[in-house]
Design a protein around this motif. Structure first.
Motif, PDB file in Angstrom:
ATOM      1  N   THR A   7     -38.656  32.897  38.449  1.00  0.00           N
ATOM      2  CA  THR A   7     -38.983  32.121  39.648  1.00  0.00           C
ATOM      3  C   THR A   7     -39.616  33.007  40.710  1.00  0.00           C
ATOM      4  O   THR A   7     -40.656  32.671  41.292  1.00  0.00           O
ATOM      5  CB  THR A   7     -37.719  31.449  40.200  1.00  0.00           C
ATOM      6  N   VAL A   8     -38.990  34.154  40.989  1.00  0.00           N
ATOM      7  CA  VAL A   8     -39.531  35.058  42.009  1.00  0.00           C
ATOM      8  C   VAL A   8     -40.892  35.587  41.579  1.00  0.00           C
ATOM      9  O   VAL A   8     -41.816  35.717  42.400  1.00  0.00           O
ATOM     10  CB  VAL A   8     -38.535  36.209  42.280  1.00  0.00           C
ATOM     11  N   ALA A   9     -41.066  35.885  40.290  1.00  0.00           N
ATOM     12  CA  ALA A   9     -42.360  36.377  39.806  1.00  0.00           C
ATOM     13  C   ALA A   9     -43.444  35.319  39.989  1.00  0.00           C
ATOM     14  O   ALA A   9     -44.571  35.633  40.409  1.00  0.00           O
ATOM     15  CB  ALA A   9     -42.248  36.780  38.337  1.00  0.00           C
ATOM     16  N   ASP A  10     -43.140  34.056  39.683  1.00  0.00           N
ATOM     17  CA  ASP A  10     -44.121  32.992  39.885  1.00  0.00           C
ATOM     18  C   ASP A  10     -44.503  32.863  41.354  1.00  0.00           C
ATOM     19  O   ASP A  10     -45.685  32.732  41.704  1.00  0.00           O
ATOM     20  CB  ASP A  10     -43.554  31.666  39.382  1.00  0.00           C
ATOM     21  N   GLU A  11     -43.494  32.897  42.240  1.00  0.00           N
ATOM     22  CA  GLU A  11     -43.766  32.764  43.669  1.00  0.00           C
ATOM     23  C   GLU A  11     -44.562  33.955  44.196  1.00  0.00           C
ATOM     24  O   GLU A  11     -45.327  33.830  45.160  1.00  0.00           O
ATOM     25  CB  GLU A  11     -42.452  32.629  44.441  1.00  0.00           C
ATOM     26  N   ALA A  12     -44.403  35.114  43.574  1.00  0.00           N
ATOM     27  CA  ALA A  12     -45.109  36.322  44.017  1.00  0.00           C
ATOM     28  C   ALA A  12     -46.451  36.500  43.323  1.00  0.00           C
ATOM     29  O   ALA A  12     -47.150  37.485  43.579  1.00  0.00           O
ATOM     30  CB  ALA A  12     -44.235  37.551  43.771  1.00  0.00           C
ATOM     31  N   GLY A  13     -46.812  35.569  42.427  1.00  0.00           N
ATOM     32  CA  GLY A  13     -48.096  35.674  41.754  1.00  0.00           C
ATOM     33  C   GLY A  13     -48.161  36.779  40.725  1.00  0.00           C
ATOM     34  O   GLY A  13     -49.201  37.421  40.545  1.00  0.00           O
ATOM     35  N   ILE A  14     -47.053  37.003  40.007  1.00  0.00           N
ATOM     36  CA  ILE A  14     -46.993  38.078  39.012  1.00  0.00           C
ATOM     37  C   ILE A  14     -46.681  37.485  37.645  1.00  0.00           C
ATOM     38  O   ILE A  14     -45.762  36.669  37.498  1.00  0.00           O
ATOM     39  CB  ILE A  14     -45.923  39.126  39.397  1.00  0.00           C
ATOM     40  N   ARG A  15     -47.463  37.907  36.653  1.00  0.00           N
ATOM     41  CA  ARG A  15     -47.218  37.511  35.268  1.00  0.00           C
ATOM     42  C   ARG A  15     -46.348  38.580  34.618  1.00  0.00           C
ATOM     43  O   ARG A  15     -46.709  39.756  34.552  1.00  0.00           O
ATOM     44  CB  ARG A  15     -48.539  37.367  34.508  1.00  0.00           C
ATOM     45  N   LEU A  16     -45.173  38.170  34.139  1.00  0.00           N
ATOM     46  CA  LEU A  16     -44.228  39.126  33.555  1.00  0.00           C
ATOM     47  C   LEU A  16     -44.764  39.657  32.227  1.00  0.00           C
ATOM     48  O   LEU A  16     -45.347  38.905  31.431  1.00  0.00           O
ATOM     49  CB  LEU A  16     -42.865  38.466  33.343  1.00  0.00           C
ATOM     50  N   PRO A  17     -44.542  40.943  31.939  1.00  0.00           N
ATOM     51  CA  PRO A  17     -45.065  41.533  30.695  1.00  0.00           C
ATOM     52  C   PRO A  17     -44.218  41.234  29.470  1.00  0.00           C
ATOM     53  O   PRO A  17     -44.656  41.498  28.354  1.00  0.00           O
ATOM     54  CB  PRO A  17     -45.055  43.035  31.001  1.00  0.00           C
ATOM     55  N   ARG A  18     -43.002  40.731  29.669  1.00  0.00           N
ATOM     56  CA  ARG A  18     -42.112  40.485  28.538  1.00  0.00           C
ATOM     57  C   ARG A  18     -41.528  39.078  28.626  1.00  0.00           C
ATOM     58  O   ARG A  18     -41.416  38.495  29.700  1.00  0.00           O
ATOM     59  CB  ARG A  18     -40.961  41.504  28.524  1.00  0.00           C
ATOM     60  N   ARG A  19     -41.112  38.556  27.462  1.00  0.00           N
ATOM     61  CA  ARG A  19     -40.451  37.258  27.394  1.00  0.00           C
ATOM     62  C   ARG A  19     -39.082  37.327  28.068  1.00  0.00           C
ATOM     63  O   ARG A  19     -38.405  38.350  28.013  1.00  0.00           O
ATOM     64  CB  ARG A  19     -40.271  36.845  25.929  1.00  0.00           C
ATOM     65  N   VAL A  20     -38.687  36.244  28.707  1.00  0.00           N
ATOM     66  CA  VAL A  20     -37.375  36.170  29.336  1.00  0.00           C
ATOM     67  C   VAL A  20     -36.667  34.906  28.858  1.00  0.00           C
ATOM     68  O   VAL A  20     -37.297  33.982  28.332  1.00  0.00           O
ATOM     69  CB  VAL A  20     -37.486  36.167  30.880  1.00  0.00           C
ATOM     70  N   ASP A  21     -35.346  34.881  29.041  1.00  0.00           N
ATOM     71  CA  ASP A  21     -34.555  33.703  28.668  1.00  0.00           C
ATOM     72  C   ASP A  21     -34.573  32.640  29.758  1.00  0.00           C
ATOM     73  O   ASP A  21     -34.291  31.471  29.488  1.00  0.00           O
ATOM     74  CB  ASP A  21     -33.097  34.110  28.403  1.00  0.00           C
ATOM     75  N   GLY A  22     -34.880  33.050  30.991  1.00  0.00           N
ATOM     76  CA  GLY A  22     -34.813  32.125  32.111  1.00  0.00           C
ATOM     77  C   GLY A  22     -36.039  31.238  32.220  1.00  0.00           C
ATOM     78  O   GLY A  22     -37.055  31.436  31.546  1.00  0.00           O
ATOM     79  N   ARG A  23     -35.937  30.265  33.124  1.00  0.00           N
ATOM     80  CA  ARG A  23     -36.986  29.281  33.341  1.00  0.00           C
ATOM     81  C   ARG A  23     -37.330  29.261  34.825  1.00  0.00           C
ATOM     82  O   ARG A  23     -36.440  29.132  35.678  1.00  0.00           O
ATOM     83  CB  ARG A  23     -36.495  27.906  32.890  1.00  0.00           C
ATOM     84  N   SER A  24     -38.622  29.381  35.138  1.00  0.00           N
ATOM     85  CA  SER A  24     -39.052  29.366  36.528  1.00  0.00           C
ATOM     86  C   SER A  24     -38.802  28.004  37.162  1.00  0.00           C
ATOM     87  O   SER A  24     -38.903  26.960  36.500  1.00  0.00           O
ATOM     88  CB  SER A  24     -40.541  29.714  36.620  1.00  0.00           C
ATOM     89  N   ALA A  25     -38.481  28.008  38.463  1.00  0.00           N
ATOM     90  CA  ALA A  25     -38.291  26.754  39.186  1.00  0.00           C
ATOM     91  C   ALA A  25     -39.594  25.981  39.317  1.00  0.00           C
ATOM     92  O   ALA A  25     -39.570  24.791  39.656  1.00  0.00           O
ATOM     93  CB  ALA A  25     -37.710  27.033  40.569  1.00  0.00           C
ATOM     94  N   ARG A  26     -40.721  26.619  39.042  1.00  0.00           N
ATOM     95  CA  ARG A  26     -41.999  25.903  39.035  1.00  0.00           C
ATOM     96  C   ARG A  26     -42.201  25.106  37.750  1.00  0.00           C
ATOM     97  O   ARG A  26     -43.107  24.284  37.667  1.00  0.00           O
ATOM     98  CB  ARG A  26     -43.158  26.879  39.215  1.00  0.00           C
ATOM     99  N   GLN A  27     -41.363  25.365  36.750  1.00  0.00           N
ATOM    100  CA  GLN A  27     -41.414  24.600  35.516  1.00  0.00           C
ATOM    101  C   GLN A  27     -40.516  23.377  35.631  1.00  0.00           C
ATOM    102  O   GLN A  27     -39.724  23.238  36.575  1.00  0.00           O
ATOM    103  CB  GLN A  27     -40.963  25.457  34.327  1.00  0.00           C
TER     104      GLN A  27
END
Length: 718
Positions: A530-550
């Motif tokens: 969520t914080v990465a999406d809000e900051a305009g950053i694409r994460l380099p690795r897969r995560v288990d979590g789901r962004s609040a923008r989804q």
């Protein structure tokens, strides 16, 4: 009887020689010397083996599984290695010295001394074994351990085999140290094997706003709620202010009750999978490494070190030093080796330093909110919070401001005003009466935390950062105050998951003005994406979590990890707050002598309790012993410390369940029950949360027994 396992010492009495020649005499003396030297080496090995089992192994085992202990105390690898050397070597030295001194008294005294040392060490080992394998505690386990030590000493004296086994076991301390340094979770702190993962990349032409993250600790959502399910704005006005300008995710849960698992899950976006150190070498892909390519990072962690030196601007903090490590390790050994279960939570040593303790520059700016009396109470601010506030200002490059603050985490030591108070370390947190006191102390410290939130918002607005920044305020986990299930482990989760798992979560987006509530199924692995999406950053690795923008999860199931890799699931939904404790009608009442003047009267001048108020009646009900009475005779509120926790013990004439009223300067500040005796005695403790009860100079403390008919009987104090 002679000791068959102990060869003659070189200072043994002369014996007839087989031959009276110089050669024979020299050979015989050399033989006796060699035998005596080998005997001393054998005794040294035996003592080393036993000390290793009694001291070195249990301490290094606990410390090896507690890398957060060293991370919190800012220990560098050199300090850790020196502490390990002290643990492995120093406890043996006084015993070896005692054995060496006993040689001066002759062979018999040396043998007796060594046998006694073997017996004592075996008894100490039996105490630890007994605590782990039997229900015995206290005096019974000491008696059994004494018998085991005596039997072991006798066997060592009579037969050679026990001594030989102990001499072989002398290699144990070396093995324990090797396991600590090479295999244990703490080994990553001593010998880091990597320097972080890959950096994230920009999402197209995204704007990168400043990010401000304040992670609190041990804060259940329900502690903030009123009976209507909203933030209790009267008790916590600044949390309510924060909710009014941000998105409040009411159905947010942490994934573990232990910070070394919970915080990495939040900052990596992955559920806990392994028991490893909360260190960048074990979690290379985290928010700090992902943001480090596009953001400057100002991170202040507490009991983790996820931000590698290559990515973080490391704040300059005073070194806590080896002395603190040694003292805390000594306290830990007392808990391990004692015959009773310790009532002290080891994590209670995780207390933020005040500015004075940290030795911060007195010229450093401090908050100036007059209602909080910052000018006189600045020593009560956690030192890192002051530094965090000083850094909240616009920067030429996008900046991530991060602080993990151990508030309102125990040890509880703050009133809502910010004043500190002292408390004994062994007060129970569970059991009749004690769990209510623990919750009250937690809520008082949460009131202080609310003021810290208010000062953060004020600083952000004053610096111009508030409107443009992404602001995140949350906690890693909660804590249960359910009787019989106090804490954060599986018993607490089963009995009160709503208090342990659900935490406050507020996210204020850049330029957000109005508050809103989102009840989606949020788990704290969602924080990083969520914080990465809000900051305009694409994460380099897969995560288990789901962004609040989804889109929100369709499944309401919650996942909680008491142990990494072993999730426990339970249904979601916003928890219902427990009913607030009803205040006793005497609290706030003014106590006046004699029934003629109306007895106790309320703070507004009206009658206190119903029926004309409580009145003083009858002779003194006995004498209670109260700790720290001298503090009431010379109180200076401007120092920021008040004798706000009153504790002591009561005479046997006061039965269990009796209500005690505690009054300062003639006004009742608390009413508490007398609870059944615990290992500390027939104790009581009362927290006086209103510091307006106190005045500068001499204060009068009174303790009353509340009788069944509502009258008060004074207890003499000593």
């Amino acid at each position: 009887m002679a000791d068959p396992a102990a060869p003659p010492a070189p200072d043994a009495p002369d014996a007839p020689l087989a031959a009276d020649t110089d050669t024979d005499t020299g050979t015989s003396a050399q033989r006796r010397w060699d035998q005596g030297w080998r005997g001393e080496v054998g005794r040294l090995l035996e003592v080393t083996a036993l000390v290793g089992l009694v001291v070195t192994q249990p301490l290094l085992d606990v410390l090896g599984r507690s890398p957060d202990f060293f991370l919190f105390h800012r220990a560098d690898p050199g300090q850790i290695l020196l502490l390990v050397a002290l643990v492995a070597v120093v406890p043996t030295l006084p015993l070896v010295a005692l054995g060496a001194l006993s040689r001066l008294a002759g062979r018999t005294a040396r043998a007796i001394t060594h046998t006694a040392l073997v017996g004592l060490l075996l008894a100490a080992l039996a105490v630890q074994v007994g605590r782990h394998t039997t229900p015995l505690r206290g005096v019974p386990v000491l008696l059994v351990a004494a018998l085991a030590g005596a039997a072991g000493a006798a066997a060592h004296r009579r037969w050679r085999a026990p001594g030989r086994v102990l001499r072989l076991a002398a290699a144990g301390p070396v093995a324990f140290v090797a396991l600590f340094l090479l295999v244990s979770p703490t080994s990553a702190v001593v010998l880091p094997r990597s320097d972080g993962g890959a950096a994230g990349t920009a999402q197209g032409a995204a704007v990168h706003p400043p990010v401000v993250m304040l992670i609190l600790d041990e804060l259940p959502l329900v502690s903030l709620l009123g009976v209507d399910g909203r933030i209790d704005a009267q008790r916590f006005p600044h949390f309510a202010e924060l909710a009014g300008g941000s998105t409040w995710y009411r159905n947010a849960t942490g994934v573990s009750g232990w910070t070394p698992n919970a915080l990495p899950a939040m900052l990596t976006g992955r559920y806990p999978a392994r028991s490893v150190a909360p260190h960048y070498s074990q979690y290379p892909d985290n928010i700090f490494t992902a943001f480090g390519g596009l953001y400057d990072v100002k991170a202040q962690e507490s009991i983790t070190r996820l931000c590698p030196p290559s990515r973080c601007e490391q704040p300059i903090t005073p070194d806590q030093g080896l002395g603190v490590l040694v003292r805390q390790t000594g306290k830990l050994f007392g808990q391990i080796a004692g015959p009773t279960e310790s009532a002290v939570d080891p994590e209670d040593s995780y207390r933020e330093q005040t500015r004075a303790e940290a030795g911060l520059d007195a010229a450093e700016p401090v908050p100036d909110d007059p209602k909080f009396r910052w000018d006189s109470l600045d020593d009560n601010q956690p030192a890192r919070f002051t530094s965090f506030l000083a850094g909240l200002k616009p920067e030429p490059r996008p900046t991530l401001h991060f602080l993990h603050l151990l508030m309102p985490h125990s040890p509880w030591a703050y009133l809502p005003s910010g004043a500190r108070y002292d408390a004994p370390e062994d007060l129970p947190n569970d059991g009749a009466g004690w769990v209510d006191l623990a919750r009250q102390r937690h809520l008082a410290q949460l009131g202080y935390t609310d003021r810290l939130i208010g000062e953060t918002l004020r600083t952000l607005r004053a610096s111009g950062l508030y409107d443009q920044a992404l602001v995140v305020v949350t906690a890693d986990h909660g804590v249960s105050f359910r009787p019989g299930a106090q804490g954060r482990g599986m018993d607490a989760i089963k009995a009160a998951a709503g208090e342990v798992a659900w935490v406050p979560l507020f996210i204020k987006e850049p330029r957000q003005q109005a508050g809103r509530v989102d009840d989606r199924n949020w788990e704290h692995v969602d924080l990083l994406p969520t914080v990465a999406d809000e900051a305009g950053i694409r994460l380099p690795r897969r995560v288990d979590g789901r962004s609040a923008r989804q889109a929100p999860r369709t499944d309401s199931t919650k996942h909680f990890y008491d142990r990494p890799g072993e999730p426990v699931t339970f249904p979601g939904g916003v928890p219902t707050p427990p009913p607030p404790p009803a205040p006793h009608p005497l609290v706030g009442a003014e106590v006046r002598a004699g029934p003629a003047d109306g007895g106790a009267r309320g703070a507004d001048g009206g009658a206190g309790p119903a029926g004309g108020g409580a009145r003083l009646a009858g002779p003194a009900a006995g004498t209670a012993r109260v700790a720290g009475l001298a503090a009431f005779q010379a109180t200076d509120p401007d120092t920021g410390t008040l004798p706000a926790l009153v504790w002591g013990d009561v005479p046997d004439t006061v039965p269990d369940g009796t209500q005690l009223a505690v009054a300062v300067n003639g006004r009742v500040g608390a009413v508490v029950p007398v609870v059944p005796a615990d290992p500390g005695g027939r104790r009581f403790a009362a927290l006086l949360t209103d510091d307006r009860l106190f005045r500068a100079g001499a204060n009068t403390l009174d303790l009353y027994q509340v009788m069944g008919d509502g009258t008060l009987r004074r207890l003499a104090l000593s």
